[in-house]
Design a protein around this motif. Structure first.
Motif, PDB file in Angstrom:
ATOM      1  N   MET A   1       4.942   2.326   9.419  1.00  0.00           N
ATOM      2  CA  MET A   1       5.046   1.263   8.417  1.00  0.00           C
ATOM      3  C   MET A   1       3.837   0.351   8.511  1.00  0.00           C
ATOM      4  SD  MET A   1       8.089  -1.541   7.988  1.00  0.00           S
ATOM      5  CE  MET A   1       9.320  -0.249   8.047  1.00  0.00           C
ATOM      6  N   SER A   2       3.335  -0.091   7.376  1.00  0.00           N
ATOM      7  CA  SER A   2       2.168  -0.951   7.370  1.00  0.00           C
ATOM      8  C   SER A   2       2.505  -2.315   7.926  1.00  0.00           C
ATOM      9  CB  SER A   2       1.633  -1.093   5.944  1.00  0.00           C
ATOM     10  OG  SER A   2       2.510  -1.882   5.175  1.00  0.00           O
ATOM     11  N   GLN A   3       1.487  -3.053   8.401  1.00  0.00           N
ATOM     12  CA  GLN A   3       1.686  -4.394   8.912  1.00  0.00           C
ATOM     13  C   GLN A   3       1.964  -5.382   7.783  1.00  0.00           C
ATOM     14  OE1 GLN A   3       1.836  -5.290  12.255  1.00  0.00           O
ATOM     15  NE2 GLN A   3       1.948  -3.070  12.415  1.00  0.00           N
ATOM     16  N   GLY A   4       1.431  -5.103   6.603  1.00  0.00           N
ATOM     17  CA  GLY A   4       1.574  -6.039   5.495  1.00  0.00           C
ATOM     18  C   GLY A   4       2.917  -5.955   4.801  1.00  0.00           C
ATOM     19  N   VAL A   5       3.348  -4.763   4.444  1.00  0.00           N
ATOM     20  CA  VAL A   5       4.596  -4.575   3.690  1.00  0.00           C
ATOM     21  C   VAL A   5       5.701  -4.134   4.641  1.00  0.00           C
ATOM     22  CG1 VAL A   5       5.720  -3.309   1.830  1.00  0.00           C
ATOM     23  CG2 VAL A   5       3.322  -3.981   1.605  1.00  0.00           C
ATOM     24  N   ARG A   6       6.799  -4.903   4.646  1.00  0.00           N
ATOM     25  CA  ARG A   6       7.915  -4.612   5.542  1.00  0.00           C
ATOM     26  C   ARG A   6       9.190  -4.220   4.799  1.00  0.00           C
ATOM     27  NH1 ARG A   6       6.396  -3.708  10.790  1.00  0.00           N
ATOM     28  NH2 ARG A   6       4.857  -5.251  11.438  1.00  0.00           N
ATOM     29  N   GLY A   7       9.194  -4.389   3.488  1.00  0.00           N
ATOM     30  CA  GLY A   7      10.383  -4.042   2.715  1.00  0.00           C
ATOM     31  C   GLY A   7      10.058  -3.971   1.240  1.00  0.00           C
ATOM     32  N   VAL A   8      10.896  -3.261   0.503  1.00  0.00           N
ATOM     33  CA  VAL A   8      10.694  -3.076  -0.934  1.00  0.00           C
ATOM     34  C   VAL A   8      11.999  -3.401  -1.655  1.00  0.00           C
ATOM     35  CG1 VAL A   8      10.148  -1.438  -2.771  1.00  0.00           C
ATOM     36  CG2 VAL A   8       8.930  -1.318  -0.579  1.00  0.00           C
ATOM     37  N   VAL A   9      11.862  -4.152  -2.747  1.00  0.00           N
ATOM     38  CA  VAL A   9      13.034  -4.567  -3.524  1.00  0.00           C
ATOM     39  C   VAL A   9      12.877  -4.071  -4.964  1.00  0.00           C
ATOM     40  CG1 VAL A   9      14.507  -6.482  -4.205  1.00  0.00           C
ATOM     41  CG2 VAL A   9      13.172  -6.640  -2.083  1.00  0.00           C
ATOM     42  N   PHE A  10      13.858  -3.325  -5.416  1.00  0.00           N
ATOM     43  CA  PHE A  10      13.856  -2.788  -6.780  1.00  0.00           C
ATOM     44  C   PHE A  10      14.772  -3.601  -7.685  1.00  0.00           C
ATOM     45  CE2 PHE A  10      12.406   1.047  -4.628  1.00  0.00           C
ATOM     46  CZ  PHE A  10      11.568   1.644  -5.555  1.00  0.00           C
ATOM     47  N   ASP A  11      14.298  -3.868  -8.889  1.00  0.00           N
ATOM     48  CA  ASP A  11      15.182  -4.275  -9.966  1.00  0.00           C
ATOM     49  C   ASP A  11      15.960  -3.031 -10.392  1.00  0.00           C
ATOM     50  OD1 ASP A  11      16.279  -5.794 -12.122  1.00  0.00           O
ATOM     51  OD2 ASP A  11      14.744  -4.984 -13.447  1.00  0.00           O
ATOM     52  N   LEU A  12      16.921  -3.180 -11.259  1.00  0.00           N
ATOM     53  CA  LEU A  12      17.700  -2.035 -11.730  1.00  0.00           C
ATOM     54  C   LEU A  12      17.531  -1.818 -13.237  1.00  0.00           C
ATOM     55  CD1 LEU A  12      19.914   0.091 -10.808  1.00  0.00           C
ATOM     56  CD2 LEU A  12      21.556  -1.520 -11.775  1.00  0.00           C
ATOM     57  N   ASP A  13      18.030  -2.774 -14.016  1.00  0.00           N
ATOM     58  CA  ASP A  13      18.038  -2.632 -15.473  1.00  0.00           C
ATOM     59  C   ASP A  13      16.624  -2.677 -16.044  1.00  0.00           C
ATOM     60  OD1 ASP A  13      21.012  -2.749 -16.037  1.00  0.00           O
ATOM     61  OD2 ASP A  13      20.752  -4.604 -14.919  1.00  0.00           O
ATOM     62  N   GLY A  14      16.276  -1.641 -16.798  1.00  0.00           N
ATOM     63  CA  GLY A  14      14.957  -1.579 -17.400  1.00  0.00           C
ATOM     64  C   GLY A  14      13.887  -1.033 -16.492  1.00  0.00           C
ATOM     65  N   LEU A  15      14.242  -0.812 -15.229  1.00  0.00           N
ATOM     66  CA  LEU A  15      13.270  -0.277 -14.270  1.00  0.00           C
ATOM     67  C   LEU A  15      13.690   1.108 -13.776  1.00  0.00           C
ATOM     68  CD1 LEU A  15      10.673  -1.062 -12.485  1.00  0.00           C
ATOM     69  CD2 LEU A  15      12.383  -1.231 -10.658  1.00  0.00           C
ATOM     70  N   ASP A 212       2.028   5.561  -6.724  1.00  0.00           N
ATOM     71  CA  ASP A 212       1.579   6.245  -5.511  1.00  0.00           C
ATOM     72  C   ASP A 212       1.949   5.376  -4.314  1.00  0.00           C
ATOM     73  OD1 ASP A 212       0.337   7.471  -3.401  1.00  0.00           O
ATOM     74  OD2 ASP A 212      -1.666   7.490  -4.290  1.00  0.00           O
ATOM     75  N   PRO A 213       2.848   5.828  -3.437  1.00  0.00           N
ATOM     76  CA  PRO A 213       3.255   5.021  -2.286  1.00  0.00           C
ATOM     77  C   PRO A 213       2.098   4.587  -1.394  1.00  0.00           C
ATOM     78  CG  PRO A 213       4.727   6.883  -2.566  1.00  0.00           C
ATOM     79  CD  PRO A 213       3.585   7.109  -3.515  1.00  0.00           C
ATOM     80  N   ALA A 214       0.979   5.278  -1.463  1.00  0.00           N
ATOM     81  CA  ALA A 214      -0.172   4.915  -0.652  1.00  0.00           C
ATOM     82  C   ALA A 214      -0.695   3.520  -0.983  1.00  0.00           C
ATOM     83  CB  ALA A 214      -1.289   5.945  -0.834  1.00  0.00           C
ATOM     84  N   VAL A 215      -0.382   3.040  -2.186  1.00  0.00           N
ATOM     85  CA  VAL A 215      -0.810   1.691  -2.585  1.00  0.00           C
ATOM     86  C   VAL A 215      -0.264   0.653  -1.601  1.00  0.00           C
ATOM     87  CG1 VAL A 215      -0.549  -0.108  -4.336  1.00  0.00           C
ATOM     88  CG2 VAL A 215      -1.064   2.234  -5.023  1.00  0.00           C
ATOM     89  N   LEU A 216       0.977   0.820  -1.204  1.00  0.00           N
ATOM     90  CA  LEU A 216       1.579  -0.160  -0.306  1.00  0.00           C
ATOM     91  C   LEU A 216       0.970  -0.078   1.086  1.00  0.00           C
ATOM     92  CD1 LEU A 216       5.360  -0.172  -1.263  1.00  0.00           C
ATOM     93  CD2 LEU A 216       3.395  -1.188  -2.397  1.00  0.00           C
ATOM     94  N   GLU A 217       0.545   1.089   1.486  1.00  0.00           N
ATOM     95  CA  GLU A 217      -0.152   1.221   2.780  1.00  0.00           C
ATOM     96  C   GLU A 217      -1.439   0.412   2.780  1.00  0.00           C
ATOM     97  OE1 GLU A 217       1.178   2.674   5.312  1.00  0.00           O
ATOM     98  OE2 GLU A 217       2.878   3.559   4.295  1.00  0.00           O
ATOM     99  N   GLN A 218      -2.120   0.391   1.636  1.00  0.00           N
ATOM    100  CA  GLN A 218      -3.361  -0.368   1.538  1.00  0.00           C
ATOM    101  C   GLN A 218      -3.093  -1.862   1.613  1.00  0.00           C
ATOM    102  OE1 GLN A 218      -5.093   0.940  -2.157  1.00  0.00           O
ATOM    103  NE2 GLN A 218      -5.145   3.091  -1.535  1.00  0.00           N
ATOM    104  N   TRP A 219      -1.923  -2.292   1.132  1.00  0.00           N
ATOM    105  CA  TRP A 219      -1.568  -3.710   1.183  1.00  0.00           C
ATOM    106  C   TRP A 219      -1.169  -4.120   2.579  1.00  0.00           C
ATOM    107  CZ3 TRP A 219       1.822  -4.257  -3.858  1.00  0.00           C
ATOM    108  CH2 TRP A 219       0.989  -4.186  -4.976  1.00  0.00           C
TER     109      TRP A 219
END
Length: 219
Positions: A1-15, A212-219
């Motif tokens: 897991m990257s040092q910057g991003v520790r969790g991901v939150v999804f909306d539901l409706d419309g996403l 692309d999940p790699a985007v979050l690794e860069q963050w």
């Protein structure tokens, strides 16, 4: 897991599901029973609202002779019928969820009531991917207030600045930004977000298929 991003939150409706049209249909059908007409102004007025807020709006705006709880129950029951008949999955939703579940703890922060959130996740076959489910019904104020995102991050055990939100609407993007999360916007085509709000997102994608999940690794 990257040092910057520790969790991901999804909306539901419309996403994850194209349910805004279902919500509009359910509310329009309900209001029409009492002689009302559900227009674009009404739809915009309740975008991002929690159940207490939109049921109160319907009762007051259309002079419905029912309690807010009765109004909510009728509309939610209709939503379950629509979902049961056809779950309107958006392209790339399931692959994006599964790809990120392998890397980060996931949560949902939605304006839908908990029963509908859990129903949709189960129908998608991704319920086990989410560590927590948070509804705007559980907080004082719905989106664009940051309340639901604060609670979602608390349940994930991550600071808002260590989390990324996926959002599609003006209210949702504004709520996530106000809470301090980074935002990946996937604009809803039927109900596009305000351009000024959209510009504040950290990344904008035409579809979850492009993620692309790699985007979050860069963050």
């Amino acid at each position: 897991m990257s040092q910057g991003v520790r969790g991901v939150v999804f909306d539901l409706d419309g996403l994850l599901v194209e349910s805004e049209e279902y919500w509009e249909q359910a509310r329009r059908e309900f209001v029409s029973r009492y002689g009302g007409t559900w227009g674009d102004d009404a739809q915009q007025a309740v975008m991002g609202a929690n159940t207490r807020q939109w049921s109160r709006y319907i009762r007051e705006a259309f002079d419905i002779p029912l309690t807010e709880e009765e109004i909510a129950a009728a509309v939610i029951a209709r939503m379950q019928e629509l979902y049961h008949d056809h779950l309107p999955l958006l392209p790339g939703a399931i692959p994006a969820v599964r790809a990120l579940a392998d890397r980060y703890p996931l949560a949902v922060a939605s304006s839908s009531p908990p029963v509908l959130i859990r129903f949709v996740l189960a129908e998608m076959g991704v319920a086990e991917c989410f560590q927590s489910v948070t509804s705007s019904d559980e907080v004082a104020h719905g989106k664009p207030a940051p309340d639901v995102y604060h609670l979602a991050c608390e349940r994930l055990g991550v600071a808002p600045e260590q989390a990324v939100a996926f959002e599609d609407s003006t209210a949702g993007i504004a709520a996530a930004l106000a809470a301090g999360l980074r935002v990946i916007a996937v604009p809803n085509r039927s109900y596009p977000p305000d351009p000024d709000v959209l510009r504040r997102a950290d990344l904008t994608l035409p579809s979850l298929e492009e993620f692309d999940p790699a985007v979050l690794e860069q963050w």
